[in-house]
Design a protein around this motif. Sequence first.
Motif, PDB file in Angstrom:
ATOM      1  N   PHE A 205       0.826  -1.204   0.000  1.00 47.36           N
ATOM      2  CA  PHE A 205       0.000   0.000   0.000  1.00 47.36           C
ATOM      3  C   PHE A 205       0.865   1.260   0.000  1.00 47.36           C
ATOM      4  N   THR A 206       1.907   1.268   0.824  1.00 47.28           N
ATOM      5  CA  THR A 206       2.773   2.442   0.914  1.00 47.28           C
ATOM      6  C   THR A 206       3.502   2.690  -0.400  1.00 47.28           C
ATOM      7  N   LEU A 207       3.908   1.617  -1.063  1.00 45.09           N
ATOM      8  CA  LEU A 207       4.591   1.761  -2.346  1.00 45.09           C
ATOM      9  C   LEU A 207       3.665   2.385  -3.389  1.00 45.09           C
ATOM     10  N   PHE A 208       2.432   1.896  -3.469  1.00 43.26           N
ATOM     11  CA  PHE A 208       1.478   2.460  -4.424  1.00 43.26           C
ATOM     12  C   PHE A 208       1.074   3.878  -4.026  1.00 43.26           C
ATOM     13  N   LEU A 209       1.006   4.138  -2.726  1.00 42.07           N
ATOM     14  CA  LEU A 209       0.724   5.491  -2.264  1.00 42.07           C
ATOM     15  C   LEU A 209       1.831   6.444  -2.704  1.00 42.07           C
ATOM     16  N   GLY A 210       3.076   5.980  -2.616  1.00 46.91           N
ATOM     17  CA  GLY A 210       4.198   6.793  -3.068  1.00 46.91           C
ATOM     18  C   GLY A 210       4.119   7.092  -4.555  1.00 46.91           C
ATOM     19  N   MET A 211       3.728   6.095  -5.342  1.00 46.35           N
ATOM     20  CA  MET A 211       3.580   6.315  -6.781  1.00 46.35           C
ATOM     21  C   MET A 211       2.508   7.358  -7.072  1.00 46.35           C
ATOM     22  N   ALA A 212       1.381   7.261  -6.362  1.00 48.49           N
ATOM     23  CA  ALA A 212       0.291   8.211  -6.580  1.00 48.49           C
ATOM     24  C   ALA A 212       0.695   9.616  -6.143  1.00 48.49           C
ATOM     25  N   ALA A 213       1.322   9.729  -4.974  1.00 45.33           N
ATOM     26  CA  ALA A 213       1.716  11.039  -4.461  1.00 45.33           C
ATOM     27  C   ALA A 213       2.770  11.689  -5.351  1.00 45.33           C
ATOM     28  N   PHE A 214       3.748  10.915  -5.780  1.00 47.83           N
ATOM     29  CA  PHE A 214       4.788  11.457  -6.649  1.00 47.83           C
ATOM     30  C   PHE A 214       4.229  11.787  -8.032  1.00 47.83           C
ATOM     31  N   GLY A 215       3.245  11.008  -8.473  1.00 47.87           N
ATOM     32  CA  GLY A 215       2.602  11.318  -9.746  1.00 47.87           C
ATOM     33  C   GLY A 215       1.886  12.657  -9.694  1.00 47.87           C
ATOM     34  N   CYS A 216       1.165  12.902  -8.597  1.00 46.63           N
ATOM     35  CA  CYS A 216       0.487  14.193  -8.426  1.00 46.63           C
ATOM     36  C   CYS A 216       1.501  15.326  -8.337  1.00 46.63           C
ATOM     37  N   LEU A 217       2.598  15.081  -7.617  1.00 45.03           N
ATOM     38  CA  LEU A 217       3.640  16.101  -7.499  1.00 45.03           C
ATOM     39  C   LEU A 217       4.237  16.428  -8.864  1.00 45.03           C
ATOM     40  N   PHE A 218       4.454  15.408  -9.668  1.00 47.36           N
ATOM     41  CA  PHE A 218       5.005  15.625 -11.006  1.00 47.36           C
ATOM     42  C   PHE A 218       4.068  16.482 -11.857  1.00 47.36           C
ATOM     43  N   VAL A 219       2.793  16.131 -11.868  1.00 55.79           N
ATOM     44  CA  VAL A 219       1.827  16.895 -12.665  1.00 55.79           C
ATOM     45  C   VAL A 219       1.769  18.340 -12.186  1.00 55.79           C
ATOM     46  N   TRP A 220       1.748  18.531 -10.875  1.00 54.22           N
ATOM     47  CA  TRP A 220       1.677  19.882 -10.315  1.00 54.22           C
ATOM     48  C   TRP A 220       2.907  20.707 -10.703  1.00 54.22           C
ATOM     49  N   LEU A 221       4.081  20.108 -10.598  1.00 54.17           N
ATOM     50  CA  LEU A 221       5.313  20.818 -10.946  1.00 54.17           C
ATOM     51  C   LEU A 221       5.375  21.142 -12.435  1.00 54.17           C
ATOM     52  N   VAL A 222       4.958  20.203 -13.274  1.00 55.70           N
ATOM     53  CA  VAL A 222       4.984  20.439 -14.719  1.00 55.70           C
ATOM     54  C   VAL A 222       4.020  21.565 -15.094  1.00 55.70           C
ATOM     55  N   MET A 223       2.846  21.573 -14.485  1.00 52.57           N
ATOM     56  CA  MET A 223       1.879  22.628 -14.782  1.00 52.57           C
ATOM     57  C   MET A 223       2.441  24.001 -14.430  1.00 52.57           C
ATOM     58  N   HIS A 224       3.080  24.102 -13.272  1.00 55.09           N
ATOM     59  CA  HIS A 224       3.654  25.387 -12.871  1.00 55.09           C
ATOM     60  C   HIS A 224       4.843  25.758 -13.751  1.00 55.09           C
ATOM     61  N   ARG A 225       5.683  24.788 -14.058  1.00 54.64           N
ATOM     62  CA  ARG A 225       6.851  25.085 -14.903  1.00 54.64           C
ATOM     63  C   ARG A 225       6.407  25.495 -16.300  1.00 54.64           C
ATOM     64  N   PHE A 226       5.367  24.860 -16.804  1.00 56.42           N
ATOM     65  CA  PHE A 226       4.837  25.222 -18.113  1.00 56.42           C
ATOM     66  C   PHE A 226       4.341  26.665 -18.105  1.00 56.42           C
ATOM     67  N   ARG A 227       3.618  27.030 -17.063  1.00 57.82           N
ATOM     68  CA  ARG A 227       3.079  28.388 -16.980  1.00 57.82           C
ATOM     69  C   ARG A 227       4.199  29.422 -16.888  1.00 57.82           C
ATOM     70  N   VAL A 228       5.214  29.122 -16.093  1.00 56.61           N
ATOM     71  CA  VAL A 228       6.345  30.044 -15.978  1.00 56.61           C
ATOM     72  C   VAL A 228       7.051  30.198 -17.324  1.00 56.61           C
ATOM     73  N   ALA A 229       7.263  29.083 -18.020  1.00 55.68           N
ATOM     74  CA  ALA A 229       7.932  29.134 -19.320  1.00 55.68           C
ATOM     75  C   ALA A 229       7.099  29.910 -20.340  1.00 55.68           C
ATOM     76  N   TYR A 230       5.786  29.702 -20.307  1.00 52.18           N
ATOM     77  CA  TYR A 230       4.909  30.405 -21.242  1.00 52.18           C
ATOM     78  C   TYR A 230       4.937  31.912 -20.988  1.00 52.18           C
ATOM     79  N   LEU A 231       4.821  32.305 -19.718  1.00 51.94           N
ATOM     80  CA  LEU A 231       4.818  33.728 -19.392  1.00 51.94           C
ATOM     81  C   LEU A 231       6.171  34.366 -19.702  1.00 51.94           C
ATOM     82  N   ALA A 232       7.255  33.622 -19.461  1.00 52.24           N
ATOM     83  CA  ALA A 232       8.583  34.148 -19.784  1.00 52.24           C
ATOM     84  C   ALA A 232       8.722  34.375 -21.282  1.00 52.24           C
ATOM     85  N   ARG A 233       8.176  33.462 -22.071  1.00 52.98           N
ATOM     86  CA  ARG A 233       8.243  33.628 -23.520  1.00 52.98           C
ATOM     87  C   ARG A 233       7.393  34.810 -23.978  1.00 52.98           C
ATOM     88  N   GLN A 234       6.255  35.021 -23.318  1.00 54.65           N
ATOM     89  CA  GLN A 234       5.415  36.167 -23.660  1.00 54.65           C
ATOM     90  C   GLN A 234       6.123  37.480 -23.329  1.00 54.65           C
TER      91      GLN A 234
END
Length: 271
Positions: A205-234
């Motif tokens: 359970f803990t292993l799968f919980l880690g996968m889910a938590a890290f997956g959410c963290l990855f999506v959250w970080l990518v969304m923010h990094r994408f927004r920063v990159a987009y605004l910087a390009r603008q």
Amino acid sequence: MTESRHPAEGRNRPGPAGTSSAGTKVLGLVTIAGLVTLVLFAFVFSPADTDLGETVRIMYVHVPSAIVTYLAFALTAVGSAVYLKNRSEFWDLLAWSSAEIGVLFCGLMLVTGMLWGRPTWGTYWVWDARLTSTAVMFLLYVGYLALRRVPGEGEVVARRAAVVGLGAVLIVPIVHKSVDWWRSLHQEATTLGQLDPEIDGLQYFTLFLGMAAFGCLFVWLVMHRFRVAYLARQVESSGLQAAIAERRAEAVGDGSAAESRQTSTSEGVSP
């Protein structure tokens, strides 16, 4: 949301107006809750392993980091391929953002692997097939990020990076299968259906919980990094347009001044 012009697509498409949104805030809260729960299960509720002892707790970070790294670099390849096909700024920025976050998780995978190796193998580092290929993968994507910083025309840099991002993903299956193809101290590659059936239920359970938590963290970080990159390009695009407008204004001003001087000279020599 603001409207931005994508020259390659020839039409207006919406872009982020800031670095966060209602969706990212909700995802951030879910991620924090998942990580806190993971810490509790990894260090409090989950028992020690009969063979690895307390060091098994590193697995709850190491394995999710590896999976997220693979997903991040695969997403970079997908974004690169789509960009090469239709020259979409969205996919270019997505590939870039995913690669940056993937490098972070790859570094975390290397560090936790070394920490796991010290009590297991007696040393932090050996020139093992898995460790060496992972280090090569890390350096390869660091090189990809460095290529993105090379000065040049935006579309040319993006196209070069897309080619590298598409080719670099070939290292991922090599890393994953390295323990099967070469002699290695690392345990053999496994799939979710091949995990040890005798592993404790809370460890599962803990292993799968880690996968889910890290997956959410990855999506959250990518969304923010994408927004920063987009605004910087603008901002970069706006600055370039402002500089061009200023230069044109200077040219018009110089032309008006020259015309005024010519008129004054003509009046001065009139009979």
